[in-house]
Design an enzyme around this catalytic site. Structure first.
Site, PDB file in Angstrom:
ATOM      1  CB  SER A 180       0.246  -7.939   6.288  1.00 33.58           C
ATOM      2  OG  SER A 180      -0.770  -8.789   6.789  1.00 33.58           O
ATOM      3  CE1 TYR A 193      -2.742  -7.515   1.410  1.00 29.73           C
ATOM      4  CE2 TYR A 193      -2.449  -9.211   3.077  1.00 29.73           C
ATOM      5  CZ  TYR A 193      -2.640  -7.885   2.738  1.00 29.73           C
ATOM      6  OH  TYR A 193      -2.723  -6.924   3.726  1.00 29.73           O
TER       7      TYR A 193
END
Length: 292
Positions: A180, A193
């Site tokens: 990401s 995350y």
């Protein structure tokens, strides 16, 4: 009947029912583009895609089928979405398997790989796309249970699946992981995350240099999405939140990406078109410039 395995252990996130949010995402994420032209890049291959029921995983799975691959989908909870993707794969003339369960459980990961190999006789491509996030305003709000759960789903699962798949991957097999933009830019509300996504980037680079994989010509790469319109964010923040209403506007392009806009990158990294690429990350993020 599609093959199905079940392990229900993952807790709902952010107080929202995931299936309800998926059913009511407006506008619907776009999984396909009319402009895509397939060229048989994965003809005869067997691929396993986690998180294949919606969003990026679903778009990649459909594109793989268009390129000639049979595709096994792993998902957690959204039965209707998973079956719709499987139906689309079959409509494209390819075989589909569907597995429901928790990728944070090593036994489940082993059983999925075994079922795919038993059914199709081979496994050529592994796509690790499954992920979860739970926003918190402060690190003080990140519980041990949440921390462990996020790491189990996002990074432990990749260890489990690679361990299970590696004995079956052929010479020239491929592994594609989803990291990401948060691994590079950070995200103050997604501490755990973002940490897992940084771990995925390091895992990708390190695994690509492993002697066993290099000798067998198995390439390992990753895709780093920016803000992509999928059910994950409405489910995480709430469908009516300001975060969702302005999602993607911070990018130079001023909009979120659609899942279909990432699918060609997964095809590229899974196919021989990327035969001299390993240990790399493709950044698809609407123009945000990051190092790495």
């Amino acid at each position: 009947m599609p093959a199905t395995a079940t392990l229900e252990t993952q807790a709902p996130k952010a107080g929202y029912a995931m299936d309800d949010v998926r059913a009511n995402v407006d506008p619907k994420p776009q999984l396909e583009s009319d402009s895509y032209r397939a060229a048989g890049k994965l003809e005869g291959k067997a691929a396993l895609v986690t998180g294949g029921d919606s969003g990026i995983g679903a778009a990649a799975a459909i594109a793989f089928a268009k390129e000639g691959a049979d595709v096994a989908l792993v998902y957690y909870s959204s039965d209707d979405d998973a079956q719709a993707v499987a139906d689309r794969i079959r409509e494209l003339g390819r075989r589909a398997l569907v597995f429901k369960g928790d990728v944070g459980d090593e036994g489940f990961c082993q059983s999925v790989v075994k079922r795919v190999v038993d059914e199709w006789g081979h496994l050529d491509v592994l796509v690790n796309d499954a992920g979860e996030q739970t926003p918190q305003a402060s690190i003080l709000d990140v519980s041990q249970a949440q921390l462990v759960r996020t790491f189990q789903t996002n990074i432990f699962s990749m260890f489990f699946l690679v361990k299970a798949a590696l004995p079956h991957l052929p010479q020239g097999g491929t592994i594609v992981n989803t990291t990401s933009v948060t691994a590079y830019q950070g995200s103050p509300q997604l501490l755990d995350y973002s940490a897992t996504k940084g771990a995925i980037t390091a895992f990708t680079r390190s695994l690509s240099e492993n002697e066993e994989l290099v000798k067998r010509g198995i390439r390992v790469n990753a895709v780093a999405p920016g803000p992509i319109w999928s059910p994950l964010n409405p489910a995480s923040y709430g469908p009516d939140s300001e975060k969702v209403r302005t999602f993607g506007q911070e990018t130079p392009m001023g909009r979120p990406g659609q899942p279909y806009e990432l699918a060609p990158a997964y095809v590229f990294l899974a196919s021989e078109d990327s035969s001299y690429i390993s240990g790399q990350v493709i950044h698809i993020n609407g123009g945000m410039v990051v190092n790495g």
